[in-house]
Write a protein that holds these residues in place. Structure first.
Motif, short mmCIF file in Angstrom:
data_model
loop_
_atom_site.label_atom_id
_atom_site.label_comp_id
_atom_site.label_asym_id
_atom_site.label_seq_id
_atom_site.Cartn_x
_atom_site.Cartn_y
_atom_site.Cartn_z
N SER A 145 -13.50 7.19 -0.92
CA SER A 145 -14.38 6.41 -0.50
C SER A 145 -13.87 5.64 0.71
CB SER A 145 -14.72 5.66 -2.06
OG SER A 145 -13.50 4.90 -2.29
N THR A 146 -13.12 4.63 0.41
CA THR A 146 -12.52 3.64 1.58
C THR A 146 -11.74 4.45 2.56
OG1 THR A 146 -12.62 1.88 -0.28
CG2 THR A 146 -11.28 1.47 2.14
N LEU A 147 -10.96 5.41 2.29
CA LEU A 147 -10.01 6.31 3.16
C LEU A 147 -10.96 7.31 3.81
CD1 LEU A 147 -6.66 6.75 1.56
CD2 LEU A 147 -7.27 4.98 3.30
N ARG A 148 -11.98 7.93 3.25
CA ARG A 148 -12.45 9.10 3.67
C ARG A 148 -12.78 9.16 5.08
NH1 ARG A 148 -18.13 10.69 2.19
NH2 ARG A 148 -18.29 12.86 2.35
N ALA A 149 -13.32 8.22 5.60
CA ALA A 149 -13.91 8.29 6.92
C ALA A 149 -12.70 8.43 8.27
CB ALA A 149 -14.75 7.19 7.39
N SER A 150 -11.69 8.00 7.63
CA SER A 150 -10.37 7.99 8.58
C SER A 150 -9.38 9.53 8.29
CB SER A 150 -9.29 7.00 8.16
OG SER A 150 -8.70 6.95 6.72
N LEU A 151 -9.96 10.12 7.38
CA LEU A 151 -9.25 11.42 6.88
C LEU A 151 -9.66 12.64 8.12
CD1 LEU A 151 -9.47 11.37 3.20
CD2 LEU A 151 -7.36 10.57 4.61
N LYS A 152 -8.72 13.49 8.11
CA LYS A 152 -9.09 14.69 8.99
C LYS A 152 -9.61 16.06 8.06
CE LYS A 152 -5.39 13.17 11.97
NZ LYS A 152 -4.07 13.56 12.32
N VAL A 153 -9.89 15.56 6.84
CA VAL A 153 -10.44 16.66 5.78
C VAL A 153 -11.77 16.24 5.42
CG1 VAL A 153 -8.12 17.61 5.32
CG2 VAL A 153 -9.25 15.60 3.96
N PRO B 195 0.87 -1.25 0.02
CA PRO B 195 0.04 0.04 0.00
C PRO B 195 0.97 1.18 0.01
CG PRO B 195 0.19 -0.65 2.33
CD PRO B 195 1.07 -1.63 1.38
N ALA B 196 2.06 1.13 -0.60
CA ALA B 196 2.88 2.14 -0.44
C ALA B 196 2.20 3.78 -1.23
CB ALA B 196 4.25 2.00 -1.21
N ALA B 197 1.85 3.51 -2.26
CA ALA B 197 1.24 4.65 -2.87
C ALA B 197 0.10 5.21 -2.19
CB ALA B 197 0.70 4.42 -4.42
N LEU B 198 -0.80 4.33 -1.60
CA LEU B 198 -1.98 4.90 -0.71
C LEU B 198 -1.56 5.23 0.60
CD1 LEU B 198 -5.13 4.77 -1.02
CD2 LEU B 198 -5.20 2.63 -0.13
N ASP B 199 -0.54 4.86 1.11
CA ASP B 199 -0.13 5.38 2.46
C ASP B 199 0.29 7.02 2.09
OD1 ASP B 199 -0.47 3.14 3.72
OD2 ASP B 199 1.72 2.59 3.68
N ASP B 200 0.99 7.11 0.96
CA ASP B 200 1.42 8.61 0.76
C ASP B 200 0.26 9.31 0.22
OD1 ASP B 200 3.97 7.73 0.80
OD2 ASP B 200 4.58 7.91 -1.33
N VAL B 201 -0.80 8.75 -0.06
CA VAL B 201 -2.07 9.62 -0.43
C VAL B 201 -2.58 9.99 0.97
CG1 VAL B 201 -4.43 9.59 -0.95
CG2 VAL B 201 -2.51 8.62 -2.67
N LYS B 202 -2.63 9.13 1.86
CA LYS B 202 -2.94 9.55 3.13
C LYS B 202 -2.21 10.41 3.91
CE LYS B 202 -5.28 7.75 7.50
NZ LYS B 202 -4.80 8.79 8.30
N ASP B 203 -1.09 10.36 3.88
CA ASP B 203 -0.11 11.41 4.58
C ASP B 203 -0.19 12.94 4.07
OD1 ASP B 203 0.68 9.25 6.01
OD2 ASP B 203 2.66 8.85 5.14
N VAL B 204 -0.59 12.84 2.70
CA VAL B 204 -0.62 14.24 2.20
C VAL B 204 -1.88 14.65 2.47
CG1 VAL B 204 -0.92 15.18 -0.10
CG2 VAL B 204 1.01 13.90 0.02
#
Length: 318
Positions: free
Chosen positions: A169-177, A127-136
């Motif tokens: 979608s899948t990440l959205r609920a875990s985000l701070k934005v 999940p390297a690319a997706l981890d970078d997406v979340k970190d940004v």
């Protein structure tokens, strides 16, 4: 003997990736330069290179920050922000290829645009690319003096469009934005779809199935169940997890349009605004370096205008 064969296969894969990367970037060199010139002359782009902290303290994520022109909104107030990810097949370094789109969004909507890089396979598989997406996106949330975290949108082309759809979608609920909209330009939506299921009536320079398979296996391997994980293929995310505005632009001649149109239909259940557009006669990646006066340019103008209008409406409601 098995170990020797594995070593040979690993070497072969790396050699193919090396060749694909170099040929791809050589072919697109002048096209990207045309878009950079356009961004400077037509959109007066002001881009700052950033290095965003990642979850790994020894590594940062490169990004270009496009700053909107001053005057149309108070510079003392935080502005909406669009976060964009480029196409790559999760394999090809192509950061900066969306320069014309990013610069135009910043100018016409008076918002910030963060054009972010991400790690590529096979060196850095899922999940390297997706981890970078979340970190940004987490970094965006940490900059309240500049970005309005309640008015955030995400976008991308091809694999970048897939990452944007997963983020929304899948990440959205875990985000701070609060992601208000996602703009996906000829996105990959279903890595589990077989080549024979991507047959279209009017293909235009379609991506060869062996190249698609190379990209997908580099990124996530060959396990079918993993390819249908919603963190990998946004087709399998829960419909209710998507934001209120979803824009999916596909190309008539692109075999990936089959899955993208299926996702658009799935999401169009009356619970959100789904904007669907099929660009007649266009192929995957048609937009990079499009020249004024050509059909490619006209189609790109149509796609960008559609995304700009949808984003404007989304941020206004936000």
């Amino acid at each position: 003997m098995s170990s020797l064969w594995d070593s040979f296969e690993n070497f072969r894969r790396k050699l193919i990736v090396f060749l694909v990367r170099n040929v791809f970037n050589l072919v697109h060199l002048l096209a990207v330069q045309r878009d950079r010139t356009l961004a400077t002359t037509a959109y007066a782009a002001s881009a700052e290179t950033l290095y965003i902290p990642s979850r790994d303290s020894t590594r940062k994520i490169k990004a270009y920050l496009y700053t909107p022109p001053t005057g149309s909104a108070s510079p003392s107030l935080p502005k909406p922000v669009l976060v964009n990810w480029h196409g790559s097949g999760w394999t090809i370094p192509f950061h900066g290829s969306d320069v014309a789109f990013c610069a135009r969004i910043a100018k016409e909507l008076d918002v910030y645009v963060v054009d972010a890089d991400y790690r590529k396979a096979p060196e850095n598989p899922f999940p390297a690319a997706l981890d970078d997406v979340k970190d940004v996106l987490d970094w965006v949330a940490s900059q309240p003096e500049r970005f309005d975290a309640s008015r955030v949108a995400v976008s991308g082309a091809s694999a970048g469009g897939s990452l944007a759809l997963v983020a929304s979608s899948t990440l959205r609920a875990s985000l701070k934005v609060d992601i208000k909209a996602v703009l996906a330009h000829y996105p990959v939506t279903d890595l589990g779809l077989k080549a024979e299921d991507r047959v279209i009536p009017k293909p235009v320079a379609p991506l060869p199935p062996p190249i698609l398979e190379l990209f997908y296996s580099n990124y996530v391997g060959t396990d079918v169940a993993m390819r249908k994980d919603p963190r990998v293929s946004p087709m399998y995310a829960r419909v209710e997890d998507y934001p209120q505005t979803v824009v999916i632009v596909t190309c008539e001649g692109d075999t990936l349009s089959v899955e993208a149109k299926r996702l658009a239909e799935k999401l169009d259940d009356g619970s959100r605004k789904v904007v669907k557009c099929v660009l007649e006669g266009m192929n995957h990646g048609y937009d990079v370096g499009a020249k004024p006066g050509t059909k490619l340019w006209d189609r790109r103008e149509k796609a960008h205008a559609l995304m700009i209008e949808s984003l404007k409406d989304s941020f206004r409601k936000g």
